[in-house]
Design an enzyme around this catalytic site. Sequence first.
Site, PDB file in Angstrom:
ATOM      1  N   PRO A   9       0.724  -1.229  -0.015  1.00 30.05           N
ATOM      2  CA  PRO A   9      -0.042  -0.050  -0.090  1.00 30.05           C
ATOM      3  C   PRO A   9       0.889   1.206  -0.179  1.00 30.05           C
ATOM      4  O   PRO A   9       1.845   1.478   0.860  1.00 30.05           O
ATOM      5  CB  PRO A   9      -0.757  -0.083   1.336  1.00 30.05           C
ATOM      6  CG  PRO A   9       0.115  -1.202   2.170  1.00 30.05           C
ATOM      7  CD  PRO A   9       0.425  -2.221   1.100  1.00 30.05           C
ATOM      8  N   ASN A  10       0.296   2.101  -0.741  1.00 31.59           N
ATOM      9  CA  ASN A  10       0.950   3.676  -0.976  1.00 31.59           C
ATOM     10  C   ASN A  10       2.116   3.697  -1.534  1.00 31.59           C
ATOM     11  O   ASN A  10       2.519   4.830  -1.866  1.00 31.59           O
ATOM     12  CB  ASN A  10       1.049   4.172   0.502  1.00 31.59           C
ATOM     13  CG  ASN A  10      -0.262   4.235   1.271  1.00 31.59           C
ATOM     14  OD1 ASN A  10      -1.085   4.913   0.639  1.00 31.59           O
ATOM     15  ND2 ASN A  10      -0.358   3.770   2.466  1.00 31.59           N
ATOM     16  N   ARG A  17       5.125  11.028  -2.471  1.00 36.60           N
ATOM     17  CA  ARG A  17       4.730  10.676  -0.889  1.00 36.60           C
ATOM     18  C   ARG A  17       5.812  10.881  -0.189  1.00 36.60           C
ATOM     19  O   ARG A  17       6.971  10.479  -0.300  1.00 36.60           O
ATOM     20  CB  ARG A  17       4.298   9.315  -0.903  1.00 36.60           C
ATOM     21  CG  ARG A  17       4.278   8.698   0.402  1.00 36.60           C
ATOM     22  CD  ARG A  17       4.111   7.219   0.415  1.00 36.60           C
ATOM     23  NE  ARG A  17       3.833   6.701   1.706  1.00 36.60           N
ATOM     24  CZ  ARG A  17       4.357   5.506   1.927  1.00 36.60           C
ATOM     25  NH1 ARG A  17       4.722   4.765   1.175  1.00 36.60           N
ATOM     26  NH2 ARG A  17       3.992   5.081   3.098  1.00 36.60           N
ATOM     27  N   TYR A  22      11.074   9.028   1.340  1.00 39.29           N
ATOM     28  CA  TYR A  22      11.157   7.974   0.021  1.00 39.29           C
ATOM     29  C   TYR A  22      11.894   8.494  -1.036  1.00 39.29           C
ATOM     30  O   TYR A  22      12.005   7.482  -1.990  1.00 39.29           O
ATOM     31  CB  TYR A  22       9.882   7.143  -0.179  1.00 39.29           C
ATOM     32  CG  TYR A  22       9.115   6.951   1.164  1.00 39.29           C
ATOM     33  CD1 TYR A  22       9.678   5.619   1.927  1.00 39.29           C
ATOM     34  CD2 TYR A  22       8.058   7.514   1.745  1.00 39.29           C
ATOM     35  CE1 TYR A  22       8.943   4.975   2.756  1.00 39.29           C
ATOM     36  CE2 TYR A  22       7.339   6.912   2.896  1.00 39.29           C
ATOM     37  CZ  TYR A  22       7.723   5.964   3.461  1.00 39.29           C
ATOM     38  OH  TYR A  22       7.469   5.216   4.429  1.00 39.29           O
ATOM     39  N   ASN A  73       8.045  -5.660  -0.762  1.00 38.67           N
ATOM     40  CA  ASN A  73       8.099  -4.408  -0.019  1.00 38.67           C
ATOM     41  C   ASN A  73       6.640  -4.497   0.406  1.00 38.67           C
ATOM     42  O   ASN A  73       5.703  -3.840  -0.354  1.00 38.67           O
ATOM     43  CB  ASN A  73       8.233  -3.095  -0.668  1.00 38.67           C
ATOM     44  CG  ASN A  73       8.555  -1.874   0.397  1.00 38.67           C
ATOM     45  OD1 ASN A  73       8.038  -2.103   1.314  1.00 38.67           O
ATOM     46  ND2 ASN A  73       8.978  -0.886  -0.138  1.00 38.67           N
ATOM     47  N   ALA A  76       3.208  -0.793   4.793  1.00 43.17           N
ATOM     48  CA  ALA A  76       2.785  -0.862   6.256  1.00 43.17           C
ATOM     49  C   ALA A  76       2.195  -2.200   6.782  1.00 43.17           C
ATOM     50  O   ALA A  76       2.246  -2.364   7.821  1.00 43.17           O
ATOM     51  CB  ALA A  76       1.606   0.239   6.221  1.00 43.17           C
ATOM     52  N   HIS A  79       4.205  -4.623   9.298  1.00 40.07           N
ATOM     53  CA  HIS A  79       4.039  -4.301  10.392  1.00 40.07           C
ATOM     54  C   HIS A  79       2.762  -4.814  11.103  1.00 40.07           C
ATOM     55  O   HIS A  79       2.673  -4.910  12.374  1.00 40.07           O
ATOM     56  CB  HIS A  79       4.115  -2.783  10.929  1.00 40.07           C
ATOM     57  CG  HIS A  79       5.364  -2.081  10.020  1.00 40.07           C
ATOM     58  ND1 HIS A  79       6.722  -2.547   9.979  1.00 40.07           N
ATOM     59  CD2 HIS A  79       5.273  -1.120   8.988  1.00 40.07           C
ATOM     60  CE1 HIS A  79       7.526  -1.888   9.442  1.00 40.07           C
ATOM     61  NE2 HIS A  79       6.533  -0.902   8.971  1.00 40.07           N
ATOM     62  N   ASP A  86       1.412 -15.766   6.883  1.00 42.70           N
ATOM     63  CA  ASP A  86       1.074 -17.029   6.459  1.00 42.70           C
ATOM     64  C   ASP A  86       1.113 -17.343   5.016  1.00 42.70           C
ATOM     65  O   ASP A  86       1.355 -18.629   4.853  1.00 42.70           O
ATOM     66  CB  ASP A  86      -0.362 -17.232   7.161  1.00 42.70           C
ATOM     67  CG  ASP A  86      -0.338 -17.127   8.726  1.00 42.70           C
ATOM     68  OD1 ASP A  86       0.575 -17.254   9.146  1.00 42.70           O
ATOM     69  OD2 ASP A  86      -1.654 -17.176   9.241  1.00 42.70           O
ATOM     70  N   GLU A  97      12.478  -9.422   1.759  1.00 44.26           N
ATOM     71  CA  GLU A  97      11.767  -8.541   2.502  1.00 44.26           C
ATOM     72  C   GLU A  97      12.637  -7.151   2.093  1.00 44.26           C
ATOM     73  O   GLU A  97      13.971  -6.961   2.288  1.00 44.26           O
ATOM     74  CB  GLU A  97      11.641  -8.747   3.900  1.00 44.26           C
ATOM     75  CG  GLU A  97      11.022  -7.288   4.521  1.00 44.26           C
ATOM     76  CD  GLU A  97      10.973  -7.380   5.933  1.00 44.26           C
ATOM     77  OE1 GLU A  97      11.196  -8.457   6.516  1.00 44.26           O
ATOM     78  OE2 GLU A  97      10.521  -6.576   6.803  1.00 44.26           O
ATOM     79  N   HIS A  99      12.810  -2.843   2.209  1.00 40.01           N
ATOM     80  CA  HIS A  99      12.373  -1.491   2.442  1.00 40.01           C
ATOM     81  C   HIS A  99      13.215  -0.368   1.809  1.00 40.01           C
ATOM     82  O   HIS A  99      14.302  -0.671   2.005  1.00 40.01           O
ATOM     83  CB  HIS A  99      12.209  -1.273   3.955  1.00 40.01           C
ATOM     84  CG  HIS A  99      11.386  -2.380   4.629  1.00 40.01           C
ATOM     85  ND1 HIS A  99       9.974  -2.292   4.533  1.00 40.01           N
ATOM     86  CD2 HIS A  99      11.443  -3.495   5.240  1.00 40.01           C
ATOM     87  CE1 HIS A  99       9.180  -3.364   5.122  1.00 40.01           C
ATOM     88  NE2 HIS A  99      10.291  -3.911   5.584  1.00 40.01           N
ATOM     89  N   SER A 101      13.129   2.909   3.082  1.00 43.16           N
ATOM     90  CA  SER A 101      13.684   3.665   4.318  1.00 43.16           C
ATOM     91  C   SER A 101      14.236   2.826   5.358  1.00 43.16           C
ATOM     92  O   SER A 101      14.150   1.578   5.257  1.00 43.16           O
ATOM     93  CB  SER A 101      12.599   4.468   4.923  1.00 43.16           C
ATOM     94  OG  SER A 101      11.494   3.495   5.498  1.00 43.16           O
ATOM     95  N   ARG A 106      13.117   4.812  12.344  1.00 45.57           N
ATOM     96  CA  ARG A 106      11.892   5.566  12.317  1.00 45.57           C
ATOM     97  C   ARG A 106      11.218   5.199  13.763  1.00 45.57           C
ATOM     98  O   ARG A 106      11.435   4.805  14.726  1.00 45.57           O
ATOM     99  CB  ARG A 106      11.346   5.201  10.952  1.00 45.57           C
ATOM    100  CG  ARG A 106      12.182   5.690   9.767  1.00 45.57           C
ATOM    101  CD  ARG A 106      11.385   5.383   8.627  1.00 45.57           C
ATOM    102  NE  ARG A 106      10.137   6.349   8.437  1.00 45.57           N
ATOM    103  CZ  ARG A 106       9.373   5.779   7.660  1.00 45.57           C
ATOM    104  NH1 ARG A 106       9.317   4.925   6.559  1.00 45.57           N
ATOM    105  NH2 ARG A 106       7.880   6.960   7.476  1.00 45.57           N
ATOM    106  N   ARG A 110       7.442   0.788  13.506  1.00 43.64           N
ATOM    107  CA  ARG A 110       7.935   0.158  12.273  1.00 43.64           C
ATOM    108  C   ARG A 110       9.287  -0.838  12.580  1.00 43.64           C
ATOM    109  O   ARG A 110       9.649  -1.342  11.496  1.00 43.64           O
ATOM    110  CB  ARG A 110       8.409   1.448  11.234  1.00 43.64           C
ATOM    111  CG  ARG A 110       7.248   2.126  10.766  1.00 43.64           C
ATOM    112  CD  ARG A 110       7.818   3.278   9.980  1.00 43.64           C
ATOM    113  NE  ARG A 110       7.110   4.413   9.636  1.00 43.64           N
ATOM    114  CZ  ARG A 110       5.852   4.609   9.101  1.00 43.64           C
ATOM    115  NH1 ARG A 110       5.531   3.392   8.451  1.00 43.64           N
ATOM    116  NH2 ARG A 110       5.085   5.697   9.048  1.00 43.64           N
TER     117      ARG A 110
END
Length: 149
Positions: A9-10, A17, A22, A73, A76, A79, A86, A97, A99, A101, A106, A110
Amino acid sequence: MKILFLNGPNLNLLGQREPEIYGRTTLPEIEAKIRERATKVGAEIDFRQSNLEGELVAWIQQAKGKFDVVVLNAAAYTHTSIALRDAIAATGLPVIEVHISNVHAREEFRHKSLIAPVCYGQIIGFGVHSYVLALEASLNVNVSKKVDK
Ligand code: DQA
């Protein structure tokens, strides 16, 4: 080598953003960079984004048998999402995984990743270059396992 890049998301808003966190690179620009590098190393990639947790879960489930590695990625959902965790555990595919940032520098919420324990490894905090590093890591997934043993 087939690699599925999934963005949560986002991340469709990258470029506009919170640019101080970012950067100014958009998601299509990241995809173009990854496609260019993938062509050079002979990897096949698929690059997707969704704001919906269930859609990301479905894509992870469907990746089994079609891709060798998933670069995720989860934004949100990293977290919060037991469902994503699962799904990753269920596929048995190596999931990296990623990210942009440094989440550990932060807010405290996070610092915890629910998906980390079922991921192959993490690449965090290199800006959009995190994606390039994830591509390189994907190419070496089996090698890294051997080194570990
Ligand atoms: C992010 C970090 C997450 O905490 C955040 O919710 C994001 C982006 C990153 O790439 O730095 O949306 O995954």
